[in-house]
Write an enzyme that holds these catalytic residues in place. Structure first.
Site, PDB file in Angstrom:
ATOM      1  CB  CYS A 198      -0.992  -0.305   1.114  1.00 22.87           C
ATOM      2  SG  CYS A 198      -2.222   1.221   1.043  1.00 22.87           S
ATOM      3  CD  GLU A 227      -0.969  -5.416   6.093  1.00 24.77           C
ATOM      4  OE1 GLU A 227      -0.660  -5.849   5.007  1.00 24.77           O
ATOM      5  OE2 GLU A 227      -1.274  -4.036   5.940  1.00 24.77           O
ATOM      6  CG  HIS A 282      -3.733  -3.496   3.185  1.00 21.87           C
ATOM      7  ND1 HIS A 282      -2.672  -2.803   3.942  1.00 21.87           N
ATOM      8  CD2 HIS A 282      -4.206  -2.394   2.591  1.00 21.87           C
ATOM      9  CE1 HIS A 282      -2.671  -1.447   3.728  1.00 21.87           C
ATOM     10  NE2 HIS A 282      -3.720  -1.196   2.982  1.00 21.87           N
TER      11      HIS A 282
END
Lengths: 226, 83
Positions: free
Chosen positions: A85, A204, A202
């Site tokens: 990002c 994560e 993303h």
């Protein structure tokens, strides 16, 4: 493997990323950018957020900070680098990868789940997948539209450096499945060598067993070695 | 040394989508204005001292290429005035 997750003023996905890496068994620690990379850094994450308040262009300021020179030299030595990002915006601004991530076609910040298709399963970031696999993953960005000159994009595609493309749940790359207007639906790319990768979605945020999907773990395992 | 003000205009390359400009254009039309198109650009004014206009331009051009503009996205113009 110790992965440095570099915090800038305005980073906000740094702790999530450390926790997600630990979840997949990768030793990770936060590193404040002014402190420089610790000796023995074996992997680097440029995390998401709004470094320097997105002044000038998202990622522009962080890309010119001294720690990025350290990132560049370690990357040249083969240390894996993943930008997520805002980290991907920084990586492109720093020319670790070609192109730029700029204003979404909608001119709005978009936070939603999307699907991406693995375009090249031969990289450290995608070896947990097969080419063509579809991953459901969140995006959260206002400047995620991949922009690059057409001839340079053709070169990237020829060299198989597109990592992911936005797609339908069935894996079809369509304009309707393109959330931000990225050229050719590009969601992630690799540098001249594939241990350097930049992606807008993303991983994560889909990597903790306790909170649901773990679809992003395979990407983070890129740091775990073969 | 002479005092100069450099004006740097950074705009998107032709063909690069500008969603903010498009939104602004639509807002002007909603306000009842007629217009054929709208482009936006960033402008920076930089005060500096240099031996001559050429060296002022050289320094500002380097500033622009290294930070103010992103070559993937932008074209730019540098204009130098004595201050």
């Amino acid at each position: 493997m110790t992965v440095a997750v570099i915090q800038f003023g305005g980073s906000n996905c740094d702790r999530d990323t450390v926790r997600a890496l630990q979840e997949v068994g990768v030793d990770a620690r936060l590193v404040w950018h002014e402190d420089g990379l610790p000796p023995g850094t074996e992997g680097i994450v440029l995390p998401g957020g709004f470094s320097y308040g997105d002044y000038l262009r998202a990622g522009a300021m962080a890309a010119r900070s001294p720690v990025i020179d350290e990132v560049r030299s370690l990357a040249e030595e083969g240390v894996p680098v993943l930008g997520i990002c805002n980290g991907a915006q920084i990586g492109c601004e720093a020319s670790l990868t070609p192109g730029a991530f700029t204003r979404n076609r909608s001119a709005r910040f978009q936070c939603e789940r999307v699907h991406i298709r693995v375009e090249n399963a031969g990289t450290p970031w995608t070896r947990a997948f097969e080419t063509g696999d579809v991953i459901e993953i969140p995006i959260a960005h206002g400047e995620g539209r991949f922009e690059i000159a057409d001839d340079r994009l053709a070169g990237l595609e020829y060299e198989n450096r597109v990592l992911f493309r936005y797609c339908t749940p069935d894996g079809e790359v369509t304009e309707a499945a393109n959330p931000n207007g990225s050229k050719h639906n590009v969601a992630g790319i690799v540098g001249e060598e594939d241990h350097v990768a930049m992606m807008m979605p993303h991983p994560e945020r889909v990597s903790l067993t306790d909170i649901g999907s773990t679809a992003g773990q395979g990407i983070l395992r890129g740091f775990a070695g073969t | 040394m002479t005092a100069y003000t450099a004006t740097v205009t950074v705009r998107l390359k032709e063909g690069v989508l500008d969603p903010e400009a498009e939104t602004t254009r639509r807002a002007l039309e909603r306000l009842g204005f007629e217009l054929g198109g709208l482009r936006s650009a960033d402008q920076f004014e930089i005060d500096l001292d240099a031996d001559d206009e050429g060296s002022a331009r050289e320094r500002v051009t380097e500033m622009t290429e290294r930070l103010l503009a992103n070559p993937t996205l932008h074209d730019y113009e540098v204009h130098i005035d004595q201050r």
